[in-house]
Design a protein around this motif. Structure first.
Motif, PDB file in Angstrom:
ATOM      1  N   LEU A  64       0.828  -1.205   0.000  1.00 18.50           N
ATOM      2  CA  LEU A  64       0.000   0.000   0.000  1.00 18.50           C
ATOM      3  C   LEU A  64       0.865   1.258   0.000  1.00 18.50           C
ATOM      4  O   LEU A  64       0.641   2.180  -0.790  1.00 18.50           O
ATOM      5  CB  LEU A  64      -0.936   0.014   1.212  1.00 18.50           C
ATOM      6  CG  LEU A  64      -2.110  -0.960   1.187  1.00 18.50           C
ATOM      7  CD1 LEU A  64      -2.751  -1.060   2.565  1.00 18.50           C
ATOM      8  CD2 LEU A  64      -3.142  -0.547   0.157  1.00 18.50           C
ATOM      9  N   LEU A  65       1.848   1.302   0.869  1.00 24.35           N
ATOM     10  CA  LEU A  65       2.715   2.474   0.955  1.00 24.35           C
ATOM     11  C   LEU A  65       3.525   2.668  -0.325  1.00 24.35           C
ATOM     12  O   LEU A  65       3.735   3.804  -0.757  1.00 24.35           O
ATOM     13  CB  LEU A  65       3.625   2.384   2.176  1.00 24.35           C
ATOM     14  CG  LEU A  65       2.898   2.519   3.514  1.00 24.35           C
ATOM     15  CD1 LEU A  65       3.829   2.207   4.674  1.00 24.35           C
ATOM     16  CD2 LEU A  65       2.289   3.905   3.661  1.00 24.35           C
ATOM     17  N   GLY A  75      -2.074  11.328   3.739  1.00 28.58           N
ATOM     18  CA  GLY A  75      -2.587   9.968   3.834  1.00 28.58           C
ATOM     19  C   GLY A  75      -3.838   9.917   4.692  1.00 28.58           C
ATOM     20  O   GLY A  75      -3.898  10.550   5.756  1.00 28.58           O
ATOM     21  N   VAL A  76      -4.819   9.175   4.204  1.00 27.29           N
ATOM     22  CA  VAL A  76      -6.054   8.965   4.953  1.00 27.29           C
ATOM     23  C   VAL A  76      -6.277   7.453   5.044  1.00 27.29           C
ATOM     24  O   VAL A  76      -6.467   6.788   4.021  1.00 27.29           O
ATOM     25  CB  VAL A  76      -7.266   9.643   4.278  1.00 27.29           C
ATOM     26  CG1 VAL A  76      -8.534   9.389   5.084  1.00 27.29           C
ATOM     27  CG2 VAL A  76      -7.019  11.130   4.092  1.00 27.29           C
ATOM     28  N   ALA A  77      -6.233   6.925   6.246  1.00 28.67           N
ATOM     29  CA  ALA A  77      -6.472   5.507   6.479  1.00 28.67           C
ATOM     30  C   ALA A  77      -7.963   5.290   6.690  1.00 28.67           C
ATOM     31  O   ALA A  77      -8.565   5.922   7.560  1.00 28.67           O
ATOM     32  CB  ALA A  77      -5.697   5.035   7.707  1.00 28.67           C
ATOM     33  N   LEU A  78      -8.560   4.438   5.892  1.00 23.57           N
ATOM     34  CA  LEU A  78      -9.959   4.073   6.116  1.00 23.57           C
ATOM     35  C   LEU A  78      -9.962   2.929   7.121  1.00 23.57           C
ATOM     36  O   LEU A  78      -9.456   1.845   6.844  1.00 23.57           O
ATOM     37  CB  LEU A  78     -10.630   3.686   4.801  1.00 23.57           C
ATOM     38  CG  LEU A  78     -10.763   4.862   3.832  1.00 23.57           C
ATOM     39  CD1 LEU A  78     -11.376   4.412   2.527  1.00 23.57           C
ATOM     40  CD2 LEU A  78     -11.575   5.968   4.428  1.00 23.57           C
ATOM     41  N   VAL A 105      -3.690  13.457  -2.268  1.00 29.63           N
ATOM     42  CA  VAL A 105      -4.342  12.815  -1.127  1.00 29.63           C
ATOM     43  C   VAL A 105      -4.462  11.337  -1.454  1.00 29.63           C
ATOM     44  O   VAL A 105      -4.984  10.969  -2.510  1.00 29.63           O
ATOM     45  CB  VAL A 105      -5.744  13.401  -0.859  1.00 29.63           C
ATOM     46  CG1 VAL A 105      -6.425  12.670   0.291  1.00 29.63           C
ATOM     47  CG2 VAL A 105      -5.657  14.891  -0.572  1.00 29.63           C
ATOM     48  N   VAL A 106      -3.949  10.496  -0.571  1.00 26.71           N
ATOM     49  CA  VAL A 106      -3.988   9.048  -0.777  1.00 26.71           C
ATOM     50  C   VAL A 106      -4.888   8.431   0.275  1.00 26.71           C
ATOM     51  O   VAL A 106      -4.657   8.588   1.480  1.00 26.71           O
ATOM     52  CB  VAL A 106      -2.580   8.413  -0.698  1.00 26.71           C
ATOM     53  CG1 VAL A 106      -2.654   6.911  -0.938  1.00 26.71           C
ATOM     54  CG2 VAL A 106      -1.632   9.072  -1.697  1.00 26.71           C
ATOM     55  N   PHE A 107      -5.923   7.747  -0.194  1.00 26.69           N
ATOM     56  CA  PHE A 107      -6.810   6.992   0.685  1.00 26.69           C
ATOM     57  C   PHE A 107      -6.347   5.538   0.665  1.00 26.69           C
ATOM     58  O   PHE A 107      -6.203   4.955  -0.413  1.00 26.69           O
ATOM     59  CB  PHE A 107      -8.255   7.069   0.198  1.00 26.69           C
ATOM     60  CG  PHE A 107      -8.888   8.415   0.346  1.00 26.69           C
ATOM     61  CD1 PHE A 107      -9.509   8.776   1.535  1.00 26.69           C
ATOM     62  CD2 PHE A 107      -8.873   9.325  -0.697  1.00 26.69           C
ATOM     63  CE1 PHE A 107     -10.106  10.021   1.677  1.00 26.69           C
ATOM     64  CE2 PHE A 107      -9.468  10.569  -0.568  1.00 26.69           C
ATOM     65  CZ  PHE A 107     -10.083  10.924   0.625  1.00 26.69           C
ATOM     66  N   PHE A 108      -6.130   4.964   1.838  1.00 27.34           N
ATOM     67  CA  PHE A 108      -5.674   3.581   1.949  1.00 27.34           C
ATOM     68  C   PHE A 108      -6.824   2.694   2.414  1.00 27.34           C
ATOM     69  O   PHE A 108      -7.437   2.965   3.455  1.00 27.34           O
ATOM     70  CB  PHE A 108      -4.524   3.468   2.951  1.00 27.34           C
ATOM     71  CG  PHE A 108      -3.264   4.149   2.509  1.00 27.34           C
ATOM     72  CD1 PHE A 108      -2.418   3.551   1.584  1.00 27.34           C
ATOM     73  CD2 PHE A 108      -2.916   5.387   3.006  1.00 27.34           C
ATOM     74  CE1 PHE A 108      -1.246   4.167   1.172  1.00 27.34           C
ATOM     75  CE2 PHE A 108      -1.748   6.018   2.614  1.00 27.34           C
ATOM     76  CZ  PHE A 108      -0.912   5.409   1.692  1.00 27.34           C
ATOM     77  N   ILE A 109      -7.076   1.637   1.653  1.00 27.91           N
ATOM     78  CA  ILE A 109      -8.095   0.654   1.999  1.00 27.91           C
ATOM     79  C   ILE A 109      -7.389  -0.682   2.209  1.00 27.91           C
ATOM     80  O   ILE A 109      -6.787  -1.219   1.275  1.00 27.91           O
ATOM     81  CB  ILE A 109      -9.166   0.529   0.897  1.00 27.91           C
ATOM     82  CG1 ILE A 109      -9.838   1.882   0.654  1.00 27.91           C
ATOM     83  CG2 ILE A 109     -10.189  -0.544   1.275  1.00 27.91           C
ATOM     84  CD1 ILE A 109     -10.771   1.899  -0.540  1.00 27.91           C
ATOM     85  N   GLY A 110      -7.455  -1.191   3.419  1.00 25.00           N
ATOM     86  CA  GLY A 110      -6.774  -2.434   3.749  1.00 25.00           C
ATOM     87  C   GLY A 110      -7.538  -3.657   3.294  1.00 25.00           C
ATOM     88  O   GLY A 110      -8.628  -3.567   2.722  1.00 25.00           O
ATOM     89  N   GLU A 118       2.319   0.551  10.117  1.00 27.19           N
ATOM     90  CA  GLU A 118       3.131   1.425   9.268  1.00 27.19           C
ATOM     91  C   GLU A 118       2.255   2.324   8.402  1.00 27.19           C
ATOM     92  O   GLU A 118       2.573   3.496   8.195  1.00 27.19           O
ATOM     93  CB  GLU A 118       4.080   0.592   8.399  1.00 27.19           C
ATOM     94  CG  GLU A 118       5.156  -0.148   9.163  1.00 27.19           C
ATOM     95  CD  GLU A 118       4.695  -1.455   9.827  1.00 27.19           C
ATOM     96  OE1 GLU A 118       5.482  -2.020  10.610  1.00 27.19           O
ATOM     97  OE2 GLU A 118       3.555  -1.909   9.581  1.00 27.19           O
ATOM     98  N   VAL A 119       1.154   1.775   7.884  1.00 32.84           N
ATOM     99  CA  VAL A 119       0.233   2.596   7.090  1.00 32.84           C
ATOM    100  C   VAL A 119      -0.417   3.645   7.987  1.00 32.84           C
ATOM    101  O   VAL A 119      -0.479   4.826   7.623  1.00 32.84           O
ATOM    102  CB  VAL A 119      -0.830   1.733   6.371  1.00 32.84           C
ATOM    103  CG1 VAL A 119      -1.884   2.615   5.707  1.00 32.84           C
ATOM    104  CG2 VAL A 119      -0.177   0.816   5.340  1.00 32.84           C
ATOM    105  N   HIS A 120      -0.864   3.238   9.156  1.00 33.85           N
ATOM    106  CA  HIS A 120      -1.455   4.201  10.085  1.00 33.85           C
ATOM    107  C   HIS A 120      -0.472   5.328  10.411  1.00 33.85           C
ATOM    108  O   HIS A 120      -0.857   6.495  10.463  1.00 33.85           O
ATOM    109  CB  HIS A 120      -1.909   3.517  11.373  1.00 33.85           C
ATOM    110  CG  HIS A 120      -3.230   2.828  11.241  1.00 33.85           C
ATOM    111  ND1 HIS A 120      -4.420   3.503  11.277  1.00 33.85           N
ATOM    112  CD2 HIS A 120      -3.541   1.522  11.066  1.00 33.85           C
ATOM    113  CE1 HIS A 120      -5.415   2.651  11.128  1.00 33.85           C
ATOM    114  NE2 HIS A 120      -4.911   1.444  10.999  1.00 33.85           N
TER     115      HIS A 120
END
Length: 161
Positions: A64-65, A75-78, A105-110, A118-120
């Motif tokens: 993801l990163l 970064g925005v963690a969903l 702006v990057v939205f991260f979806i796990g 690390e993403v958080h």
């Protein structure tokens, strides 16, 4: 123009979701530069140990990163444990991102197990779409719809119909 990148674990397979995404990608073209990147998911055993779960999240998190690309991004963690934003809250966040940058702006979806530490750590915001649990594939469509709605709100255009 705000550049939005969604980096998500797993490949979208459902036709109806792909069609919905395409509709919002088309709509968002007037407001933003948009990219959606899919990174491979890890096979998750039925009952992974805590150690296995952390390893899986770390591997997916590294992907993801890497998908975020540039170093200068918001970064925005969903995440279901994130802050609850209304549509108006999201619109306000988006105004700030547009005004004060950086431009990406990057939205991260796990994946199934969520996002790695690390993403958080790389994210400036943690956002919960709902207290309900959604399949991570469906989250992409909900996210795009809300981002589209946020742009409409910020430009004073009607959409609440």
């Amino acid at each position: 123009m705000l550049h939005i990148r969604i980096v998500a674990v797993g490949k979208l397979k459902e036709k109806y979701l792909k069609e919905g995404l395409q509709e919002y990608i088309k709509r968002l073209g007037a407001y933003s530069r948009l990219e959606i990147m899919e990174v491979p998911d890890e096979k998750v055993p039925d009952k992974p140990s805590d150690t296995e779960a952390e390893l899986i999240k770390r591997k997916e998190g590294d992907r993801l990163l890497a998908g975020a690309g540039e170093k200068d991004f918001i970064g925005v963690a969903l995440d279901p444990r994130g802050e609850m934003w209304s549509t108006e809250d999201l619109a306000e966040q988006m105004r700030g991102w547009e005004l004060y940058g950086p431009n990406l702006v990057v939205f991260f979806i796990g994946g199934t197990l969520g996002l790695s530490k690390e993403v958080h750590a790389a994210c400036k915001a943690k956002w919960s779409l709902s207290r309900l649990t959604f399949p991570h594939q469906l989250v992409r469509l909900i996210l795009l719809e809300q981002v589209y709605r946020g742009f409409k709100v910020n430009r004073g255009e009607t959409y609440h119909r």
